[in-house]
Design a protein around this motif. Sequence first.
Motif, PDB file in Angstrom:
ATOM      1  N   PHE A  23       0.828  -1.214   0.000  1.00  0.00           N
ATOM      2  CA  PHE A  23       0.000   0.000   0.000  1.00  0.00           C
ATOM      3  C   PHE A  23       0.859   1.260   0.000  1.00  0.00           C
ATOM      4  CE2 PHE A  23      -1.441   3.412   2.840  1.00  0.00           C
ATOM      5  CZ  PHE A  23      -2.333   4.023   1.970  1.00  0.00           C
ATOM      6  N   LEU A  24       1.922   1.269   0.811  1.00  0.00           N
ATOM      7  CA  LEU A  24       2.734   2.491   0.925  1.00  0.00           C
ATOM      8  C   LEU A  24       3.360   2.848  -0.421  1.00  0.00           C
ATOM      9  CD1 LEU A  24       4.492   1.951   4.387  1.00  0.00           C
ATOM     10  CD2 LEU A  24       2.408   3.230   3.883  1.00  0.00           C
ATOM     11  N   ILE A  25       3.772   1.833  -1.186  1.00  0.00           N
ATOM     12  CA  ILE A  25       4.394   2.101  -2.486  1.00  0.00           C
ATOM     13  C   ILE A  25       3.332   2.493  -3.513  1.00  0.00           C
ATOM     14  CG2 ILE A  25       5.641   0.992  -4.382  1.00  0.00           C
ATOM     15  CD1 ILE A  25       7.049  -0.682  -2.076  1.00  0.00           C
ATOM     16  N   ILE A  26       2.232   1.756  -3.558  1.00  0.00           N
ATOM     17  CA  ILE A  26       1.204   2.032  -4.568  1.00  0.00           C
ATOM     18  C   ILE A  26       0.460   3.333  -4.240  1.00  0.00           C
ATOM     19  CG2 ILE A  26      -1.046   0.990  -3.941  1.00  0.00           C
ATOM     20  CD1 ILE A  26       1.025   0.136  -7.040  1.00  0.00           C
TER      21      ILE A  26
ATOM     22  N   MET B  14      -6.351   0.673  -6.096  1.00  0.00           N
ATOM     23  CA  MET B  14      -5.332   1.679  -6.433  1.00  0.00           C
ATOM     24  C   MET B  14      -4.266   1.106  -7.366  1.00  0.00           C
ATOM     25  SD  MET B  14      -4.775   3.838  -2.903  1.00  0.00           S
ATOM     26  CE  MET B  14      -5.143   2.588  -1.692  1.00  0.00           C
ATOM     27  N   ALA B  15      -3.841  -0.137  -7.115  1.00  0.00           N
ATOM     28  CA  ALA B  15      -2.805  -0.759  -7.952  1.00  0.00           C
ATOM     29  C   ALA B  15      -3.321  -0.915  -9.381  1.00  0.00           C
ATOM     30  CB  ALA B  15      -2.405  -2.120  -7.378  1.00  0.00           C
ATOM     31  N   PHE B  16      -4.602  -1.258  -9.504  1.00  0.00           N
ATOM     32  CA  PHE B  16      -5.199  -1.415 -10.818  1.00  0.00           C
ATOM     33  C   PHE B  16      -5.229  -0.073 -11.551  1.00  0.00           C
ATOM     34  CE2 PHE B  16      -8.607  -2.309 -13.842  1.00  0.00           C
ATOM     35  CZ  PHE B  16      -8.203  -3.547 -14.311  1.00  0.00           C
TER      36      PHE B  16
ATOM     37  N   ILE C  92      10.991   3.810   3.050  1.00  0.00           N
ATOM     38  CA  ILE C  92       9.817   4.592   2.653  1.00  0.00           C
ATOM     39  C   ILE C  92       9.748   5.890   3.447  1.00  0.00           C
ATOM     40  CG2 ILE C  92       7.289   4.573   2.693  1.00  0.00           C
ATOM     41  CD1 ILE C  92       7.601   1.470   2.118  1.00  0.00           C
ATOM     42  N   ILE C  93       9.939   5.800   4.759  1.00  0.00           N
ATOM     43  CA  ILE C  93       9.802   7.001   5.587  1.00  0.00           C
ATOM     44  C   ILE C  93      10.980   7.955   5.350  1.00  0.00           C
ATOM     45  CG2 ILE C  93      10.957   6.721   7.866  1.00  0.00           C
ATOM     46  CD1 ILE C  93       7.228   7.351   7.302  1.00  0.00           C
ATOM     47  N   GLY C  94      12.153   7.422   5.027  1.00  0.00           N
ATOM     48  CA  GLY C  94      13.322   8.271   4.757  1.00  0.00           C
ATOM     49  C   GLY C  94      13.085   9.187   3.565  1.00  0.00           C
ATOM     50  N   LEU C  95      12.391   8.687   2.558  1.00  0.00           N
ATOM     51  CA  LEU C  95      12.084   9.506   1.380  1.00  0.00           C
ATOM     52  C   LEU C  95      11.135  10.641   1.753  1.00  0.00           C
ATOM     53  CD1 LEU C  95      12.342   9.894  -1.705  1.00  0.00           C
ATOM     54  CD2 LEU C  95      10.414   8.342  -1.981  1.00  0.00           C
ATOM     55  N   LEU C  96      10.088  10.307   2.519  1.00  0.00           N
ATOM     56  CA  LEU C  96       9.119  11.346   2.909  1.00  0.00           C
ATOM     57  C   LEU C  96       9.758  12.331   3.891  1.00  0.00           C
ATOM     58  CD1 LEU C  96       5.783   9.348   3.286  1.00  0.00           C
ATOM     59  CD2 LEU C  96       6.754  10.464   1.279  1.00  0.00           C
ATOM     60  N   TYR C  97      10.634  11.822   4.753  1.00  0.00           N
ATOM     61  CA  TYR C  97      11.339  12.713   5.693  1.00  0.00           C
ATOM     62  C   TYR C  97      12.198  13.713   4.919  1.00  0.00           C
ATOM     63  CZ  TYR C  97      14.397  14.123   9.552  1.00  0.00           C
ATOM     64  OH  TYR C  97      15.114  14.848  10.484  1.00  0.00           O
ATOM     65  N   THR C  98      12.844  13.248   3.830  1.00  0.00           N
ATOM     66  CA  THR C  98      13.621  14.150   2.970  1.00  0.00           C
ATOM     67  C   THR C  98      12.729  15.269   2.436  1.00  0.00           C
ATOM     68  OG1 THR C  98      15.040  12.313   2.320  1.00  0.00           O
ATOM     69  CG2 THR C  98      15.036  14.243   0.868  1.00  0.00           C
ATOM     70  N   LEU C  99      11.472  14.921   2.115  1.00  0.00           N
ATOM     71  CA  LEU C  99      10.535  15.910   1.561  1.00  0.00           C
ATOM     72  C   LEU C  99      10.060  16.925   2.601  1.00  0.00           C
ATOM     73  CD1 LEU C  99       8.327  13.779  -0.853  1.00  0.00           C
ATOM     74  CD2 LEU C  99      10.493  14.939  -1.263  1.00  0.00           C
ATOM     75  N   THR C 100      10.285  16.637   3.901  1.00  0.00           N
ATOM     76  CA  THR C 100       9.906  17.628   4.932  1.00  0.00           C
ATOM     77  C   THR C 100      10.969  18.702   5.065  1.00  0.00           C
ATOM     78  OG1 THR C 100      10.939  16.445   6.780  1.00  0.00           O
ATOM     79  CG2 THR C 100       8.652  15.847   6.268  1.00  0.00           C
ATOM     80  N   ASN C 101      12.018  18.641   4.242  1.00  0.00           N
ATOM     81  CA  ASN C 101      13.094  19.638   4.251  1.00  0.00           C
ATOM     82  C   ASN C 101      13.745  19.783   5.633  1.00  0.00           C
ATOM     83  OD1 ASN C 101      14.769  21.529   3.096  1.00  0.00           O
ATOM     84  ND2 ASN C 101      13.311  23.225   3.268  1.00  0.00           N
TER      85      ASN C 101
END
Lengths: 152, 152, 152
Positions: A83-86, A142-144, B85-94
């Motif tokens: 889910f997090l990726i899609i 969502m994936a679809f 996953i969270i590291g990418l979003l954390y990067t986006l929080t500047n």
Amino acid sequence: MASIVELLTLNNPVFKSYVFWTGVLVLKMLFMSVLTAMQRFKTKTFANPEDLLSPKLKVKFDDPNVERVRRAHRNDLENIVPFLIIGLLYTLTNPSAFLAINLFRAVGIARIVHTLVYAVVVIPQPARALSFFVAAGATVYMAFQVMVTAAF
Amino acid sequence: MASIVELLTLNNPVFKSYVFWTGVLVLKMLFMSVLTAMQRFKTKTFANPEDLLSPKLKVKFDDPNVERVRRAHRNDLENIVPFLIIGLLYTLTNPSAFLAINLFRAVGIARIVHTLVYAVVVIPQPARALSFFVAAGATVYMAFQVMVTAAF
Amino acid sequence: MASIVELLTLNNPVFKSYVFWTGVLVLKMLFMSVLTAMQRFKTKTFANPEDLLSPKLKVKFDDPNVERVRRAHRNDLENIVPFLIIGLLYTLTNPSAFLAINLFRAVGIARIVHTLVYAVVVIPQPARALSFFVAAGATVYMAFQVMVTAAF
């Protein structure tokens, strides 16, 4: 597809909702390790010789309470991670904000309920099956959408 | 939130650090399959009938060396994947570059140490517990920041 | 590195291919739960007391058909999830479109074949080993490129 500049910003309510629920669900998933550790200490069930608290203990792999939490944790890996990726790619398809935000909410709440009825207070079926299907159904939808958007 | 154009570029030292450690940790995770295969061949422990090297062998699921590597691999899935996953979003929080880069380093190094002391040369506790908590603590902090940034 | 605005758009054929195969592979992964459930009902193998369909049944953990599908599912988590994360970052390194699109195709097709020969119709080795190595090799190559791009 709208420009990435307008989509990947907290000014976009869909992305904001995705980011919020990702934070919540990652914290929830990491909390499964705490739940597992609590069950391991309570039932003195350790899987590695170097973890044994006393020389009288032996490694054990079949405590039902530990295994239940581990199954719930594995189910999170199987369902929350996809889910997090899609969800991120779905945000990039510029969906209806109303639909997208409610899909993210549905997955977030359903996966919290799934953990509660599976690994905290065991509730008879179909509690766990329902919470599983709400989250899985939303993720499949969502994936679809993501696949179809990229296919044409 | 700064514009995505300035955040998701290798000119941003935070994103550069995130990308580097993601590459390192994905390679490390994939290497767990090599470690598992090595233990399987060394101990002749195969889980599928079609994998058996000789008709005299039978499927086996309880070799402690194989299971140890598999537990370390699963622990990676439970901890490295949420971080990625969270590291990418954390990067986006500047975030502050100094803080973010050191958090990524801490997770990266701690997870390499975790594998070494768990599945390569077994070191008595609290070596594994410490490396686990450094990475988990940093990931929880980042997930919390991400959630709070999106909540308000 | 080209600007994110030109990379993260369906006008970029590399990103378009990444999005398509991510959709396909997430649907494939989620389908593993359906396969597991089918085997559980067929063999009456349930892991939780609250799942038992009849009071005469007991929890069971060792049915070979159920365990086979679960191993295939876990192998997906170990290999598809790292690909999904590294594939996105690899797209951001602005690779040759021809190479990148064929790498994504290779991973996508190899992982579908892996599931078919492991969990649907068991095919003798080296069918599973080959499909595993195609996908793992492509992912290692991309992770290495990502790491090197960020290191210098």
